[in-house]
Write a protein that holds these residues in place. Structure first.
Motif, PDB file in Angstrom:
ATOM      1  N   ALA A   1      49.840  38.532  14.280  1.00  0.00           N
ATOM      2  CA  ALA A   1      49.812  37.139  13.825  1.00  0.00           C
ATOM      3  C   ALA A   1      48.356  36.721  13.679  1.00  0.00           C
ATOM      4  O   ALA A   1      47.550  36.916  14.579  1.00  0.00           O
ATOM      5  N   LEU A   2      48.056  36.153  12.525  1.00  0.00           N
ATOM      6  CA  LEU A   2      46.753  35.533  12.309  1.00  0.00           C
ATOM      7  C   LEU A   2      46.957  34.046  12.505  1.00  0.00           C
ATOM      8  O   LEU A   2      47.760  33.423  11.811  1.00  0.00           O
ATOM      9  N   ILE A   3      46.274  33.493  13.506  1.00  0.00           N
ATOM     10  CA  ILE A   3      46.483  32.115  13.923  1.00  0.00           C
ATOM     11  C   ILE A   3      45.209  31.323  13.736  1.00  0.00           C
ATOM     12  O   ILE A   3      44.127  31.786  14.100  1.00  0.00           O
ATOM     13  N   VAL A   4      45.345  30.129  13.193  1.00  0.00           N
ATOM     14  CA  VAL A   4      44.198  29.235  13.089  1.00  0.00           C
ATOM     15  C   VAL A   4      44.495  27.968  13.881  1.00  0.00           C
ATOM     16  O   VAL A   4      45.599  27.418  13.844  1.00  0.00           O
ATOM     17  N   SER A   5      43.506  27.565  14.648  1.00  0.00           N
ATOM     18  CA  SER A   5      43.549  26.320  15.398  1.00  0.00           C
ATOM     19  C   SER A   5      42.186  25.658  15.200  1.00  0.00           C
ATOM     20  O   SER A   5      41.338  26.185  14.491  1.00  0.00           O
ATOM     21  N   VAL A   6      41.987  24.513  15.807  1.00  0.00           N
ATOM     22  CA  VAL A   6      40.687  23.842  15.724  1.00  0.00           C
ATOM     23  C   VAL A   6      40.221  23.487  17.115  1.00  0.00           C
ATOM     24  O   VAL A   6      41.029  23.333  18.034  1.00  0.00           O
ATOM     25  N   GLU A   7      38.912  23.318  17.261  1.00  0.00           N
ATOM     26  CA  GLU A   7      38.364  22.872  18.534  1.00  0.00           C
ATOM     27  C   GLU A   7      38.851  21.456  18.786  1.00  0.00           C
ATOM     28  O   GLU A   7      38.842  20.618  17.896  1.00  0.00           O
ATOM     29  N   LYS A   8      39.298  21.197  19.984  1.00  0.00           N
ATOM     30  CA  LYS A   8      39.808  19.867  20.349  1.00  0.00           C
ATOM     31  C   LYS A   8      38.715  18.989  20.869  1.00  0.00           C
ATOM     32  O   LYS A   8      37.760  19.342  21.420  1.00  0.00           O
TER      33      LYS A   8
END
Length: 158
Positions: A151-158
C-alpha cells in the motif's frame, strides 16, 4: 506536433460538459501525452464504503482528515487493480487502472514528476500549504495472485 495535438484535445475537453467518470478517463489519457490533467481530473475514491469521484483539490482536503491509500503491486511500481477490496476502514481508497496516469514511481519519498495520480495529488497537497508524507506498507493485503499487495499511503503533517 503530437504534444500540440494533445494540448488542443485538452482544450476541447475542458470546454465540454463531461461527467466525473468521463473526466477520469480523459485525465488518464492526458497523462500519456505529458499534459497535466489536474484541471480536468476526477479520481474514483471509496471513503466510508461510499464510492465517489473527487478532484485533486478535494483529495488534498480529504487527506487532512483521513490518509489516502493506493493498493500497489509488490512486483512493480504500478497499482494492483485486480482485487476484491471494496473499501478500507480508516482510509480513502483510490481505485486505479493501468497506464502512465497510474504509475507509482517515487524518487525517494516524493512522487516522480510525471503527471501521474500521485504526482498530481502531491502537488495539490503542497498547494494547500501542507507537507505530504508518503509511506509504503509492505504486505498490506492479500493478492489474488498469491502473496500480498503493498500500500502506498499519503498523509499530511498534523
Amino acid at each position: 506536433m503530437l504534444l500540440a495535438w494533445a494540448q488542443e484535445q485538452f482544450d476541447i475537453l475542458i470546454s465540454l460538459d463531461l461527467n466525473p467518470r468521463q473526466r477520469f478517463i480523459a485525465a488518464s489519457g492526458l497523462a500519456q501525452f505529458k499534459i497535466d490533467p489536474t484541471p480536468i481530473a476526477y479520481i474514483p475514491v471509496i471513503i466510508d464504503r461510499k464510492s465517489q469521484y473527487l478532484t485533486f483539490e478535494q483529495l488534498a482536503e480529504t487527506v487532512n482528515k483521513i490518509s489516502i491509500v493506493i493498493l500497489k503491486s509488490s512486483f512493480a511500481d504500478i497499482p494492483e487493480s485486480h482485487h476484491s477490496i471494496s473499501h478500507l476502514d480508516g482510509y480513502a481508497l483510490i481505485k486505479t487502472l493501468i497506464g502512465n496516469f497510474f504509475t507509482l514511481v517515487m524518487n525517494g519519498n516524493i512522487p516522480q514528476n510525471n503527471n501521474s495520480i500521485i504526482d498530481c495529488l502531491h502537488r495539490a497537497i503542497l498547494k494547500k500549504g501542507k507537507t505530504p508524507i508518503w509511506t509504503l506498507k509492505k504486505s498490506f493485503a492479500p493478492s489474488h495472485f498469491g502473496g500480498h499487495m503493498d500500500a502506498l499511503i499519503v498523509s499530511v503533517e498534523k
